[in-house]
Scaffold this motif. Structure first.
Motif, mmCIF file in Angstrom:
data_model
loop_
_atom_site.group_PDB
_atom_site.id
_atom_site.type_symbol
_atom_site.label_atom_id
_atom_site.label_comp_id
_atom_site.label_asym_id
_atom_site.label_seq_id
_atom_site.Cartn_x
_atom_site.Cartn_y
_atom_site.Cartn_z
ATOM 1 N N LEU A 86 0.821 -1.211 0.000
ATOM 2 C CA LEU A 86 0.000 0.000 0.000
ATOM 3 C C LEU A 86 0.857 1.265 0.000
ATOM 4 O O LEU A 86 0.383 2.339 -0.384
ATOM 5 C CB LEU A 86 -0.904 0.009 1.246
ATOM 6 N N LYS A 87 2.122 1.142 0.402
ATOM 7 C CA LYS A 87 2.998 2.307 0.496
ATOM 8 C C LYS A 87 3.757 2.574 -0.794
ATOM 9 O O LYS A 87 4.425 3.603 -0.923
ATOM 10 C CB LYS A 87 3.988 2.118 1.647
ATOM 11 N N LEU A 103 -8.868 -6.573 -0.643
ATOM 12 C CA LEU A 103 -8.505 -7.775 0.115
ATOM 13 C C LEU A 103 -8.714 -7.583 1.617
ATOM 14 O O LEU A 103 -9.215 -8.479 2.306
ATOM 15 C CB LEU A 103 -7.038 -8.136 -0.158
ATOM 16 N N ILE A 104 -8.345 -6.408 2.114
ATOM 17 C CA ILE A 104 -8.533 -6.131 3.545
ATOM 18 C C ILE A 104 -10.014 -6.204 3.903
ATOM 19 O O ILE A 104 -10.405 -6.797 4.911
ATOM 20 C CB ILE A 104 -7.936 -4.754 3.914
ATOM 21 N N GLY A 105 -10.848 -5.609 3.039
ATOM 22 C CA GLY A 105 -12.288 -5.657 3.270
ATOM 23 C C GLY A 105 -12.839 -7.074 3.226
ATOM 24 O O GLY A 105 -13.701 -7.442 4.030
ATOM 25 N N ALA A 122 -5.416 1.965 10.105
ATOM 26 C CA ALA A 122 -4.393 2.940 9.700
ATOM 27 C C ALA A 122 -4.003 2.740 8.241
ATOM 28 O O ALA A 122 -3.817 3.717 7.499
ATOM 29 C CB ALA A 122 -3.164 2.795 10.607
ATOM 30 N N ALA A 123 -3.891 1.471 7.829
ATOM 31 C CA ALA A 123 -3.495 1.176 6.447
ATOM 32 C C ALA A 123 -4.538 1.675 5.463
ATOM 33 O O ALA A 123 -4.197 2.150 4.365
ATOM 34 C CB ALA A 123 -3.286 -0.329 6.280
ATOM 35 N N LEU A 124 -5.814 1.588 5.802
ATOM 36 C CA LEU A 124 -6.880 2.027 4.897
ATOM 37 C C LEU A 124 -7.024 3.547 4.883
ATOM 38 O O LEU A 124 -7.352 4.142 3.847
ATOM 39 C CB LEU A 124 -8.207 1.382 5.301
ATOM 40 N N ILE A 125 -6.794 4.175 6.019
ATOM 41 C CA ILE A 125 -6.925 5.630 6.079
ATOM 42 C C ILE A 125 -5.780 6.314 5.338
ATOM 43 O O ILE A 125 -5.954 7.412 4.788
ATOM 44 C CB ILE A 125 -7.010 6.097 7.549
ATOM 45 N N GLU A 126 -4.616 5.644 5.270
ATOM 46 C CA GLU A 126 -3.461 6.248 4.584
ATOM 47 C C GLU A 126 -3.764 6.581 3.123
ATOM 48 O O GLU A 126 -3.559 7.731 2.703
ATOM 49 C CB GLU A 126 -2.241 5.331 4.698
ATOM 50 N N PRO A 127 -4.233 5.645 2.283
ATOM 51 C CA PRO A 127 -4.556 6.036 0.902
ATOM 52 C C PRO A 127 -5.733 7.007 0.819
ATOM 53 O O PRO A 127 -5.804 7.812 -0.111
ATOM 54 C CB PRO A 127 -4.894 4.702 0.223
ATOM 55 N N ALA A 141 -10.659 1.903 -0.678
ATOM 56 C CA ALA A 141 -10.295 2.012 0.737
ATOM 57 C C ALA A 141 -11.523 2.351 1.579
ATOM 58 O O ALA A 141 -11.698 1.823 2.682
ATOM 59 C CB ALA A 141 -9.211 3.067 0.918
ATOM 60 N N ALA A 142 -12.374 3.236 1.046
ATOM 61 C CA ALA A 142 -13.593 3.608 1.775
ATOM 62 C C ALA A 142 -14.513 2.395 1.948
ATOM 63 O O ALA A 142 -15.052 2.152 3.034
ATOM 64 C CB ALA A 142 -14.322 4.736 1.045
#
Length: 600
Positions: A86-87, A103-105, A122-127, A141-142
């Motif tokens: 994601l980074k 995938l996270i969802g 945190a990983a989802l809010i970053e993008p 991400a949302a």
């Protein structure tokens, strides 16, 4: 080339899932091996075919998440691989970033430990907050954020620190988005976050700019009714979460509710349901009723008149008005709506009948100024006469019978003369009772005393007992004919509600001690029994309900003392000799039990 009748990707995914279910034992090892192979080495951002292959494998792993539960350690995969991917900010890698969000969802509800949740948020809010990020990645991400919250093990305390950042990022995405569909998706996520987090949204901030933007969005979506519906839903959840409505937003919200609940407006077809929810939320957060709020109540009658589809929420709004401004509401729109409810009763199902009767009970029980102390009874008068006639049949379901008897009892406790007047009016034109109020009263009391034990809710049972006790001293011969049955029912109620103190004395177990919080006399919307506000926060509406509950006869009146007082008064009215004959006509076991609580 002819256009494809169906989108190819969903069709291909459906075929894949069908094949995976049929040949799971063969395909699971293959898919796990492919996942391992695409992760052995870092893929160059310029190698688009390799990126697309990785994206396809990740997609397959997401679709088959439940089947891969024992074969993929998601915690390790997320920590060592996905969170790092994601980074990677290269342009071509946006394909992978989007897929990682998905995938996270997909895996959050399958196999993701509680300890991993903060890192996932945190990983989802970053993008979501990244400047220049591809809109497709932000939207993914949302959606993934919504999926992580939509989980039975979701812990709002863990998510609370991320809520303000999430709402701020969703606000930015909402403003950036140009397509209505995208805005709708974002608004649905906003609604979900605020609904699940409740008052913590208010404490953490982040909702203010979002709230302020919604009027602009509403104006922009003038011809997009579904987008307006999504905006309404978001406003509902924001108002509930904040527990208040900012004074500068209130006029806009009232105008929106007015526009969306007017049946003359074509858009009401799309907006009515959410607008009614918003209407109720505004009333529940209101300290007082201004003129605009009172005028809005005029929209209730046409909604009820059109159909009973929205009966439940309309009755909740009527309840909220009755608690907020009882005199003004019942003198105006409330009185008209109660008259309409009476007309509709004959065609209602059981749930509707109970809702209407509970509303009538509230009208009778709410505190009113001395100048209009009996306004509630006047408003429900046609319904009261109908209830008397229904009791003559005695064939209503126990749930309906319970509320009917409770309504009559509340009227008796206010004025027994009004009860007898209702009986007299109900008797008019009833040939089978020779239009005789005494015969009608005898039948009502017969049904009352014979079926009173069908009242299962103890608070209602006590109120119905109080109604019977109040009738004893009205010097009515028909009532005294039922004296043994009345005493039997009072004894049964006392047996149920009395409890023994440490010193051996009996006390009424329903009478609320000072400072306690009695149960609400209103059954609200299911898990609304609507006692606790959003997130357990107190609202003006809940304060009004507590005051109503504190004054409710079940919690404010001691049945043992009332019964004793009524019997002593009756003895004074009829004389000791007649009173003794009345006692002798009562079953000895009943008298013996009754003497445990009161001297006879």
């Amino acid at each position: 080339m002819a256009p494809t009748p169906f989108p190819p990707q969903p069709c291909t995914e459906a075929v894949f899932m069908e094949l995976f279910q049929l040949y799971r034992d063969t395909l699971v090892p293959e898919l796990v091996q492919m996942l391992a192979s695409v992760q052995r080495s870092q893929i160059s951002p310029d190698d688009l075919p390799a990126i697309l292959k990785k994206d396809a494998v990740y997609n397959a792993v997401g679709l088959a998440a439940f089947d891969l539960y024992d074969d993929v350690d998601f915690d390790e995969w997320f920590t060592n691989v996905l969170s790092q991917e994601l980074k990677i900010k290269d342009n071509n890698y946006r394909i992978i970033r989007r897929r990682v969000c998905q995938l996270i969802g997909q895996w959050s509800g399958v196999r993701a430990s509680q300890a991993l949740r903060p890192a996932m948020y945190a990983a989802l809010i970053e993008p979501l907050t990244r400047s220049g990020e591809d809109p497709a990645v932000k939207l993914a991400a949302a959606e993934a954020l919504r999926s992580t919250i939509d989980d039975f093990s979701f812990d709002v305390e863990v998510f609370a620190p991320f809520a303000p950042h999430a709402l701020a990022a969703l606000y930015d995405l909402l403003v950036e988005s140009e397509e209505c569909d995208t805005k709708m998706h974002v608004l649905h996520v906003v609604s979900y976050v605020t609904e699940r987090c409740g008052a913590r949204v208010a404490r953490g901030g982040g909702a203010g700019p979002l709230f302020a933007y919604l009027p602009q969005l509403w104006h922009h979506a003038a011809h997009h009714h579904m987008l307006r519906a999504a905006a309404l839903a978001a406003v509902v959840h924001l108002v509930k979460a904040l527990g208040e409505c900012a004074p500068n937003m209130r006029p806009w919200i009232l105008s929106v509710v007015n526009e969306s609940t007017k049946l003359s407006e074509p858009a009401h077809v799309y907006l009515l349901e959410d607008a009614l929810e918003l209407w109720l939320a505004i009333l529940e957060t209101s300290q007082t009723a201004d003129q605009a709020t009172l005028q809005l109540a005029d929209n209730l009658y046409p909604i009820l008149e059109q159909s009973t589809e929205h009966l439940r929420i309309v009755v909740y709004i009527m309840q909220a008005y009755t608690l907020l401004c009882p005199e003004e509401f019942l003198l105006g729109a409330g009185g008209r709506c109660m008259a309409l409810l009476d007309e509709l009763l004959a065609d209602m199902r059981t749930e509707g009948v109970i809702a209407a009767l509970k509303m009538a009970e509230l009208c009778v029980g709410v505190a009113l100024p001395e100048r209009n102390a009996l306004l509630g009874v006047r408003v429900v008068w046609p319904m009261l006469v109908r209830v008397v006639r229904c009791l003559l049949e005695g064939d209503d379901l126990p749930m309906v019978l319970s509320v009917q008897l409770c309504l009559l009892s509340r009227v008796i406790l206010l004025s027994s003369d009004l009860f007898y007047k209702a009986v007299q009016e109900a008797a008019a034109g009833l040939a089978e009772y020779d239009s005789d109020p005494a015969k009608v009263l005898a039948r009502v009391l017969h049904v009352w005393t014979e079926k009173m034990n069908l009242v299962t809710q103890v608070e209602r049972w006590k109120v119905v007992g109080l109604g019977l006790a109040a009738l004893l001293t009205t010097q009515n011969a028909t009532v005294l004919q039922r004296f043994p049955a009345i005493l039997l029912n009072l004894c049964e109620v006392l047996n149920d509600i009395m409890k023994t103190e440490e010193n051996g004395t009996y006390v009424d177990g329903l009478v609320a001690p000072p400072g306690s919080r009695p149960a609400s006399p209103l059954e609200g919307r299911g898990g609304a029994a609507r006692w606790a506000g959003a997130g357990g926060e107190d609202t003006p509406h809940e304060a009004r309900r507590r005051r109503l509950a504190a004054a409710h006869p079940a919690h404010a009146v001691d049945l043992r003392l009332v019964t004793h007082h009524q019997l002593e008064t009756l003895k004074g009215q009829v004389g000791a000799e007649t009173f003794d004959r009345l006692l002798q006509s009562t079953d000895p076991d009943t008298l013996q039990q009754l003497r445990e609580y009161i001297p006879l």
